[in-house]
Motif scaffolding. Structure first.
Motif, mmCIF file in Angstrom:
data_model
loop_
_atom_site.group_PDB
_atom_site.id
_atom_site.type_symbol
_atom_site.label_atom_id
_atom_site.label_comp_id
_atom_site.label_asym_id
_atom_site.label_seq_id
_atom_site.Cartn_x
_atom_site.Cartn_y
_atom_site.Cartn_z
ATOM 1 N N THR A 39 0.837 -1.205 0.000
ATOM 2 C CA THR A 39 0.000 0.000 0.000
ATOM 3 C C THR A 39 0.866 1.247 0.000
ATOM 4 O O THR A 39 0.589 2.214 -0.710
ATOM 5 N N VAL A 51 -7.003 2.967 -3.932
ATOM 6 C CA VAL A 51 -6.416 1.732 -3.412
ATOM 7 C C VAL A 51 -7.453 0.940 -2.625
ATOM 8 O O VAL A 51 -7.624 -0.268 -2.819
ATOM 9 N N SER A 99 -4.938 3.878 3.924
ATOM 10 C CA SER A 99 -4.271 4.080 2.633
ATOM 11 C C SER A 99 -3.845 5.533 2.446
ATOM 12 O O SER A 99 -2.755 5.804 1.944
#
Length: 133
Positions: A39, A51, A99
């Protein structure tokens, strides 16, 4: 009585009771760490929302059809909104936050914060009185 180092009987059964959960926990931690590093790498090129959306849309596309086929959903209507709100919180807002935060921190810093989440949850539940500590 000493059996010469041979495993058997209650000793092996007792070992199985803690080995499987310990290995499962270690595997989950390793997979989470790998996901955080990935990530951190990907979020440099895109935003956190993309994401999170890609991760959970692919997971939903893979898991929803078998779940609907093999496990019929029987949720009372009064509980459906609460369950949906918790799902949005945990599977939308939380991953998006993680994220997005990975853009501003290192992978190790993000992993430490994520690893502390259960302890913080337990502490908040104890403060609110819903968990006996």
């Amino acid at each position: 009585m000493n059996n010469g180092g041979r495993c058997g009987g209650d000793a092996s059964l007792a070992t199985q009771h803690w080995v499987v959960p310990m290995l499962s926990s270690a595997a989950a931690s390793i997979i989470t760490g790998i996901a955080l590093v990935a990530t951190r790498y990907v979020v440099q090129e895109t935003d956190g929302l993309t994401v999170a959306m890609l991760r959970y849309c692919v997971a939903t596309a893979c898991l929803l059809p078998p779940a609907v086929i093999f496990y019929p959903i029987d949720v009372p209507k009064k509980d459906f909104f609460v369950i949906a709100a918790l799902g949005v919180l945990y599977f939308c807002i939380f991953p998006w936050s993680i994220s997005s935060a990975m853009r501003f921190t290192t992978a190790s810093g993000g992993a430490i914060v994520l690893a502390c989440t259960p302890a913080v949850t337990l502490a908040l539940a104890a403060v609110w009185g819903s968990e006996a500590w």
